[in-house]
Design a protein around this motif. Structure first.
Motif, PDB file in Angstrom:
ATOM      1  N   GLY A   3       0.896  -1.021   0.051  1.00  0.00           N
ATOM      2  CA  GLY A   3       0.074   0.002   0.053  1.00  0.00           C
ATOM      3  C   GLY A   3       0.807   1.317   0.020  1.00  0.00           C
ATOM      4  O   GLY A   3       2.025   1.079   0.284  1.00  0.00           O
ATOM      5  N   LYS A   4       0.251   2.363  -0.365  1.00  0.00           N
ATOM      6  CA  LYS A   4       0.810   3.616  -0.317  1.00  0.00           C
ATOM      7  C   LYS A   4       0.129   4.461   0.779  1.00  0.00           C
ATOM      8  O   LYS A   4      -1.279   4.524   0.890  1.00  0.00           O
ATOM      9  CB  LYS A   4       0.767   4.304  -1.630  1.00  0.00           C
ATOM     10  CG  LYS A   4       1.489   3.425  -2.681  1.00  0.00           C
ATOM     11  CD  LYS A   4       3.030   3.505  -2.602  1.00  0.00           C
ATOM     12  CE  LYS A   4       3.672   2.676  -3.793  1.00  0.00           C
ATOM     13  NZ  LYS A   4       5.211   2.756  -3.542  1.00  0.00           N
ATOM     14  N   ALA A   5       0.983   5.307   1.282  1.00  0.00           N
ATOM     15  CA  ALA A   5       0.143   6.390   2.424  1.00  0.00           C
ATOM     16  C   ALA A   5      -0.743   7.403   1.352  1.00  0.00           C
ATOM     17  O   ALA A   5      -0.260   8.086   0.712  1.00  0.00           O
ATOM     18  CB  ALA A   5       1.200   6.985   3.228  1.00  0.00           C
ATOM     19  N   MET A   6      -2.045   7.318   1.885  1.00  0.00           N
ATOM     20  CA  MET A   6      -2.922   8.218   1.237  1.00  0.00           C
ATOM     21  C   MET A   6      -3.703   8.920   2.055  1.00  0.00           C
ATOM     22  O   MET A   6      -4.069   8.400   3.323  1.00  0.00           O
ATOM     23  CB  MET A   6      -3.782   7.386  -0.022  1.00  0.00           C
ATOM     24  CG  MET A   6      -2.805   6.697  -0.788  1.00  0.00           C
ATOM     25  SD  MET A   6      -3.772   5.715  -1.931  1.00  0.00           S
ATOM     26  CE  MET A   6      -4.857   7.050  -2.861  1.00  0.00           C
ATOM     27  N   PRO A   7      -4.717   9.782   1.650  1.00  0.00           N
ATOM     28  CA  PRO A   7      -5.556  10.571   2.631  1.00  0.00           C
ATOM     29  C   PRO A   7      -6.492   9.316   3.312  1.00  0.00           C
ATOM     30  O   PRO A   7      -6.974   8.527   2.411  1.00  0.00           O
ATOM     31  CB  PRO A   7      -6.223  11.753   1.810  1.00  0.00           C
ATOM     32  CG  PRO A   7      -5.116  11.999   0.714  1.00  0.00           C
ATOM     33  CD  PRO A   7      -4.450  10.678   0.421  1.00  0.00           C
ATOM     34  N   PHE A   8      -6.718   9.607   4.325  1.00  0.00           N
ATOM     35  CA  PHE A   8      -7.882   8.806   4.940  1.00  0.00           C
ATOM     36  C   PHE A   8      -8.811   9.526   6.078  1.00  0.00           C
ATOM     37  O   PHE A   8      -9.125  10.640   5.834  1.00  0.00           O
ATOM     38  CB  PHE A   8      -6.977   7.621   6.173  1.00  0.00           C
ATOM     39  CG  PHE A   8      -7.722   6.402   6.341  1.00  0.00           C
ATOM     40  CD1 PHE A   8      -8.035   5.479   5.530  1.00  0.00           C
ATOM     41  CD2 PHE A   8      -7.959   6.163   7.834  1.00  0.00           C
ATOM     42  CE1 PHE A   8      -8.914   4.617   5.860  1.00  0.00           C
ATOM     43  CE2 PHE A   8      -8.556   5.031   8.401  1.00  0.00           C
ATOM     44  CZ  PHE A   8      -8.900   4.131   7.356  1.00  0.00           C
ATOM     45  N   THR A   9      -9.264   8.934   7.080  1.00  0.00           N
ATOM     46  CA  THR A   9     -10.100   9.633   7.693  1.00  0.00           C
ATOM     47  C   THR A   9      -9.727  10.358   8.900  1.00  0.00           C
ATOM     48  O   THR A   9      -8.365  10.520   9.045  1.00  0.00           O
ATOM     49  CB  THR A   9     -11.034   8.488   8.463  1.00  0.00           C
ATOM     50  OG1 THR A   9     -10.299   7.748   9.514  1.00  0.00           O
ATOM     51  CG2 THR A   9     -11.865   7.596   7.635  1.00  0.00           C
TER      52      THR A   9
END
Length: 244
Positions: A30-36
């Motif tokens: 996975g890649k670090a992406m905008p989350f909650t």
């Protein structure tokens, strides 16, 4: 009473590795992406369709957004049992599929062996993925501690229950490996159990001890403290359970 070749024996009898126990059915990164909550997360792990290198810190194509609580050489690779998704779906009336909760590896048992679960994998187990010089070897050093991001990832259920808390209570969070031998990993590889030095040390037992509401005799805790590869925070949690 009969035992699967994978199941720890109640008398802690040694097994005879290597055992071909599973097939690596899916590798994910996975890649670090905008989350909650205006944060980043790499909990969304996408299937990797080509061979990928694993080094000391894990899959070279994998990321962790929160390096304080995820990643590092004692959390290099995460595996979760597909049976966990079955239990979640039954308990909460969901239709979750493997890969949703951040695991890197999914395996399928070969004929005659059990699905890998917290009930039959042990701290100190070393698993080999693949054959030959490029095979990867990984050692289980600790369970995963579920966090609120699991709730955010799944979403609110009709019962509005805390799914991450339920996973913790049940001890179904999967496990972290440290890398014993770097190499190349790919879908379809055979998986071998090559070492089991602590057949008493199932993850299920570890969760039961650390979740115990009653003090525990020192004689029960002491063998766990002698496991060199068990991550230190888990040893500290066990020490706190010893009867005064």
């Amino acid at each position: 009473m009969t035992h699967s070749p994978l199941s720890p024996r109640s008398d802690s009898a040694p097994i005879s590795p290597p055992l071909h126990i599973a097939t690596l059915s899916c590798v994910r990164a996975g890649k670090a992406m905008p989350f909650t909550r205006e944060q980043l997360s790499a909990i969304n792990k996408i299937p990797v369709k080509q061979p990928v290198a694993i080094n000391y810190m894990g899959l070279v194509s994998d990321e962790q957004a929160d390096r304080r609580h995820h990643g590092g050489h004692l959390k290099a690779v995460h595996q979760m049992s597909t049976a966990t998704y079955d239990r979640l779906n039954i308990e909460f009336g969901l239709k979750l599929e493997p890969g949703l909760l951040g695991e890197n590896l999914t395996t399928t048992p070969v004929l005659g062996t059990d699905n890998l679960t917290e009930a039959n994998v042990c701290i100190g187990d070393v698993y080999q993925y693949g054959d030959g010089e490029s095979a990867v070897q990984l050692c289980i050093v600790q369970p995963r501690r579920p966090c609120y991001k699991i709730n955010d990832q799944i979403g609110v259920t009709a019962s509005h229950r805390n799914i991450a808390s339920w996973i913790t209570q049940q001890g179904l969070s999967g496990w972290y490996f440290k890398v014993v031998k770097e190499g190349i990993i790919d879908n379809g590889m055979p998986v071998y159990l090559i070492e089991r030095p602590y057949p008493f040390a199932t993850l299920q037992s570890l969760w039961q001890l650390t979740n115990s509401k009653e003090p525990i005799e020192a004689s029960i805790i002491e063998p766990w403290l002698g496991i060199d590869c068990l991550e230190e925070s888990w040893k500290k949690a066990l020490i706190k359970k010893v009867r005064a």
